[in-house]
Design an enzyme around this catalytic site. Structure first.
Site, PDB file in Angstrom:
ATOM      1  N   ARG A 117       0.830  -1.206   0.000  1.00 56.38           N
ATOM      2  CA  ARG A 117       0.000   0.000   0.000  1.00 56.38           C
ATOM      3  C   ARG A 117       0.872   1.267   0.000  1.00 56.38           C
ATOM      4  O   ARG A 117       0.526   2.271   0.613  1.00 56.38           O
ATOM      5  CB  ARG A 117      -0.975   0.012   1.200  1.00 56.38           C
ATOM      6  CG  ARG A 117      -1.753  -1.303   1.382  1.00 56.38           C
ATOM      7  CD  ARG A 117      -2.896  -1.433   0.416  1.00 56.38           C
ATOM      8  NE  ARG A 117      -3.912  -0.450   0.634  1.00 56.38           N
ATOM      9  CZ  ARG A 117      -5.019  -0.644   1.347  1.00 56.38           C
ATOM     10  NH1 ARG A 117      -5.245  -1.784   1.923  1.00 56.38           N
ATOM     11  NH2 ARG A 117      -5.915   0.299   1.474  1.00 56.38           N
ATOM     12  N   ARG A 175      -2.710   7.165   1.686  1.00 53.44           N
ATOM     13  CA  ARG A 175      -3.037   8.376   2.443  1.00 53.44           C
ATOM     14  C   ARG A 175      -1.943   8.910   3.345  1.00 53.44           C
ATOM     15  O   ARG A 175      -2.061  10.029   3.830  1.00 53.44           O
ATOM     16  CB  ARG A 175      -4.308   8.126   3.276  1.00 53.44           C
ATOM     17  CG  ARG A 175      -5.552   8.076   2.412  1.00 53.44           C
ATOM     18  CD  ARG A 175      -6.692   7.438   3.138  1.00 53.44           C
ATOM     19  NE  ARG A 175      -6.342   6.056   3.401  1.00 53.44           N
ATOM     20  CZ  ARG A 175      -7.123   5.193   4.036  1.00 53.44           C
ATOM     21  NH1 ARG A 175      -8.278   5.582   4.513  1.00 53.44           N
ATOM     22  NH2 ARG A 175      -6.731   3.956   4.216  1.00 53.44           N
ATOM     23  N   ASP A 222      -7.456  -1.566  -6.787  1.00 48.68           N
ATOM     24  CA  ASP A 222      -7.932  -2.176  -5.551  1.00 48.68           C
ATOM     25  C   ASP A 222      -8.374  -3.601  -5.837  1.00 48.68           C
ATOM     26  O   ASP A 222      -8.710  -3.927  -6.974  1.00 48.68           O
ATOM     27  CB  ASP A 222      -9.101  -1.380  -4.960  1.00 48.68           C
ATOM     28  CG  ASP A 222      -9.318  -1.742  -3.498  1.00 48.68           C
ATOM     29  OD1 ASP A 222      -8.609  -1.198  -2.633  1.00 48.68           O
ATOM     30  OD2 ASP A 222     -10.168  -2.610  -3.229  1.00 48.68           O
TER      31      ASP A 222
HETATM   32  O1  CP3 Z   1      -0.094   1.226  -3.176  1.00 49.85           O
HETATM   33  C1  CP3 Z   1      -0.627   0.124  -3.322  1.00 49.85           C
HETATM   34  O2  CP3 Z   1      -0.335  -0.877  -2.609  1.00 49.85           O
HETATM   35  C2  CP3 Z   1      -1.568  -0.100  -4.489  1.00 49.85           C
HETATM   36  C3  CP3 Z   1      -2.944   0.092  -4.268  1.00 49.85           C
HETATM   37  C4  CP3 Z   1      -3.798  -0.806  -3.382  1.00 49.85           C
HETATM   38  C5  CP3 Z   1      -4.957  -0.302  -2.749  1.00 49.85           C
HETATM   39  N1  CP3 Z   1      -5.614  -1.352  -2.179  1.00 49.85           N
HETATM   40  C6  CP3 Z   1      -5.364   1.107  -2.734  1.00 49.85           C
HETATM   41  C7  CP3 Z   1      -6.354   1.585  -1.745  1.00 49.85           C
HETATM   42  C8  CP3 Z   1      -3.739  -2.184  -3.116  1.00 49.85           C
HETATM   43  C9  CP3 Z   1      -2.685  -3.199  -3.510  1.00 49.85           C
HETATM   44  C10 CP3 Z   1      -4.918  -2.503  -2.359  1.00 49.85           C
HETATM   45  C11 CP3 Z   1      -5.234  -3.870  -1.915  1.00 49.85           C
HETATM   46  C12 CP3 Z   1      -6.392  -4.102  -1.036  1.00 49.85           C
HETATM   47  N2  CP3 Z   1      -7.602  -3.455  -1.031  1.00 49.85           N
HETATM   48  C13 CP3 Z   1      -6.455  -5.138  -0.072  1.00 49.85           C
HETATM   49  C14 CP3 Z   1      -5.366  -6.149   0.184  1.00 49.85           C
HETATM   50  C15 CP3 Z   1      -4.268  -5.606   1.000  1.00 49.85           C
HETATM   51  C16 CP3 Z   1      -4.579  -5.474   2.474  1.00 49.85           C
HETATM   52  O3  CP3 Z   1      -4.413  -4.358   2.976  1.00 49.85           O
HETATM   53  O4  CP3 Z   1      -4.937  -6.464   3.094  1.00 49.85           O
HETATM   54  C17 CP3 Z   1      -7.712  -5.062   0.544  1.00 49.85           C
HETATM   55  C18 CP3 Z   1      -8.244  -5.970   1.646  1.00 49.85           C
HETATM   56  C19 CP3 Z   1      -8.439  -3.992  -0.087  1.00 49.85           C
HETATM   57  C20 CP3 Z   1      -9.838  -3.573   0.167  1.00 49.85           C
HETATM   58  C21 CP3 Z   1      -9.901  -2.173   0.632  1.00 49.85           C
HETATM   59  N3  CP3 Z   1      -9.643  -1.073  -0.148  1.00 49.85           N
HETATM   60  C22 CP3 Z   1     -10.252  -1.717   1.913  1.00 49.85           C
HETATM   61  C23 CP3 Z   1     -10.615  -2.603   3.099  1.00 49.85           C
HETATM   62  C24 CP3 Z   1     -10.202  -0.320   1.886  1.00 49.85           C
HETATM   63  C25 CP3 Z   1     -10.601   0.626   2.980  1.00 49.85           C
HETATM   64  C26 CP3 Z   1      -9.639   0.605   4.106  1.00 49.85           C
HETATM   65  C27 CP3 Z   1      -8.501   1.527   3.806  1.00 49.85           C
HETATM   66  O5  CP3 Z   1      -7.345   1.109   3.932  1.00 49.85           O
HETATM   67  O6  CP3 Z   1      -8.814   2.659   3.471  1.00 49.85           O
HETATM   68  C28 CP3 Z   1      -9.772   0.072   0.589  1.00 49.85           C
HETATM   69  C29 CP3 Z   1      -9.548   1.453   0.077  1.00 49.85           C
HETATM   70  C30 CP3 Z   1      -8.212   1.770  -0.497  1.00 49.85           C
HETATM   71  N4  CP3 Z   1      -7.528   0.987  -1.370  1.00 49.85           N
HETATM   72  C31 CP3 Z   1      -7.467   2.968  -0.284  1.00 49.85           C
HETATM   73  C32 CP3 Z   1      -6.310   2.856  -1.057  1.00 49.85           C
HETATM   74  C33 CP3 Z   1      -5.210   3.879  -1.217  1.00 49.85           C
HETATM   75  C34 CP3 Z   1      -7.898   4.152   0.585  1.00 49.85           C
HETATM   76  C35 CP3 Z   1      -9.105   4.799  -0.014  1.00 49.85           C
HETATM   77  C36 CP3 Z   1      -9.043   6.310  -0.171  1.00 49.85           C
HETATM   78  O7  CP3 Z   1      -8.023   6.868  -0.625  1.00 49.85           O
HETATM   79  O8  CP3 Z   1     -10.056   6.936   0.112  1.00 49.85           O
END
Ligand code: CP3
Length: 347
Positions: free
Chosen positions: A27, A31, A77
């Site tokens: 990630r 943020r 995502d």
């Molecule tokens: O930089 C990177 O790694 C690439 C982008 C990436 C995102 N999500 C961007 C994101 C990757 C590889 C993911 C994977 C992801 N998404 C997983 C597996 C990794 C892990 O953490 O276990 C999972 C379970 C998700 C599902 C997901 N997406 C959730 C539960 C959430 C909300 C919780 C949170 O961390 O905000 C997201 C949103 C998300 N995905 C954000 C980002 C940058 C934040 C959203 C925002 O900017 O408003």
């Protein structure tokens, strides 16, 4: 074994040990970076950011401008697959993803979809892969990814994230036929999506099985090992030398079985996995990725440096990609990330 490519991170995944471990951060675009928050503030919703190649390319590259990372990871995502399958996904601020939970009839509808639907919907993401490929240095690795079927299904069945995935676990037990149908749909979509990412320019793909915890042995074999193995085999049927990282977070006692039975090139370790485990339970040549606790990176200082050095020393005799043991969190100070990269690169 595939020949070395001169990209340290890809080469490590392929089994070539490096003098210092290459590093990327799960990630890494997100943020904790003010420039990410600024780009994000200009979009109405998170999926719009994922589906706009110019913006997704920009945020993918942001962490590489600040830190000497060895890889870019595609900005997208794991929930773009349900979205592409027609299950609406919304990201509520402070609440995480929200979906309309699937039922048996909804799964039957997904199973009847034209198989081309997913790739048509995800075309902008593939465009981002090609853009990033063109923008990064030839020695940098581009990582693509998808969520593993069980992890994605927990959101599709539960409608949101949960601590114990109880809705999906109960659905799998009460409706085994529909559940198997859903996993089949996700396997096919994931294979097509990963192959397309590799063809568009990704060097490596990672399977995020973020919810491999909370499963008993038969459930783990059926829901985690078998589908991850089918994806690895399905991708390699089209791209025989595909480099694949598996990250079964929370697999604990099932980690060695996951590694040997799925056929992934490199095993991602969560931060709760003891470093000595690899030495005792994994084949000596199998590479690992990880596994610093993300909160050690938030706290920073001597404890972080000491733990990072211990992890590097523990995995010195096998291919090792340095990473956190789960995603970086928004409150992480940027100077701590710079300090960590410096320790990994320079000792
Ligand atoms: O930089 C990177 O790694 C690439 C982008 C990436 C995102 N999500 C961007 C994101 C990757 C590889 C993911 C994977 C992801 N998404 C997983 C597996 C990794 C892990 O953490 O276990 C999972 C379970 C998700 C599902 C997901 N997406 C959730 C539960 C959430 C909300 C919780 C949170 O961390 O905000 C997201 C949103 C998300 N995905 C954000 C980002 C940058 C934040 C959203 C925002 O900017 O408003």
């Amino acid at each position: 074994m595939r020949a070395a490519t001169g990209k340290p991170l890809l080469d490590t995944v392929l089994g070539f040990r490096q003098p210092r471990p290459p590093i990327w951060i799960m990630r890494q675009a997100g943020r904790y970076l003010p420039e990410y928050r600024a780009t994000r503030a200009g979009t109405t919703d998170f999926l719009q950011l994922c589906y706009t190649p110019a913006l997704a390319t920009e945020v993918t590259l942001q962490p590489l401008r600040r830190f000497a990372l060895d890889a870019a990871i595609l900005f997208s995502d794991i929930l773009v697959i349900p979205d592409a399958l027609g299950q609406r996904v919304r990201f509520e601020t402070g609440e995480g993803p929200v979906l309309e939970p699937l039922d048996v009839a909804g799964i039957a509808r997904l199973a009847r979809l034209d198989p081309g639907t997913v790739l048509r919907h995800l075309q902008p993401v593939l465009e981002t892969v090609a853009n990033v490929r063109a923008a990064i240095a030839p020695t940098q690795t581009l990582i693509g990814f998808c969520g593993s079927p069980w992890t994605v299904a927990t959101y599709m069945l539960g409608g949101k994230g949960s601590a114990d995935q109880a809705a999906a676990r109960l659905f799998a037990l009460n409706e085994p036929v529909a559940f198997a149908q859903l996993i089949d749909v996700l396997i096919d979509a994931s294979i097509a999506y990963l192959v397309a990412q590799l063809r568009a320019g990704a060097d490596v793909v990672q399977l995020f099985e973020s919810w491999a915890l909370n499963l008993d042995e038969p459930a783990f074999r059926e829901r985690v090992i078998a589908p991850n193995r089918r994806i690895v085999e399905g991708v390699r049927a089209q791209i025989p030398e595909a480099a694949i990282i598996g990250f079964p977070r929370g697999a604990a006692g099932m980690l060695a079985a996951y590694a040997s039975e799925t056929g992934v090139n490199l095993l991602g370790l969560d931060y709760a996995t003891p470093t000595g485990f690899a030495a005792t339970a994994l084949p000596p040549d199998l590479g690992v990725q990880g596994n610093l606790d993300p909160l050690r990176l938030v706290a920073g200082g001597a404890q972080m440096a000491e733990r990072a050095r211990d992890i590097i020393a523990a995995f010195a005799d096998r291919p090792h990609v340095f990473n956190l043991g789960h995603g970086i969190v928004p409150q992480t100070p940027i100077e701590h990330v710079a300090a960590l990269v410096d320790i990994v690169k320079n000792g």
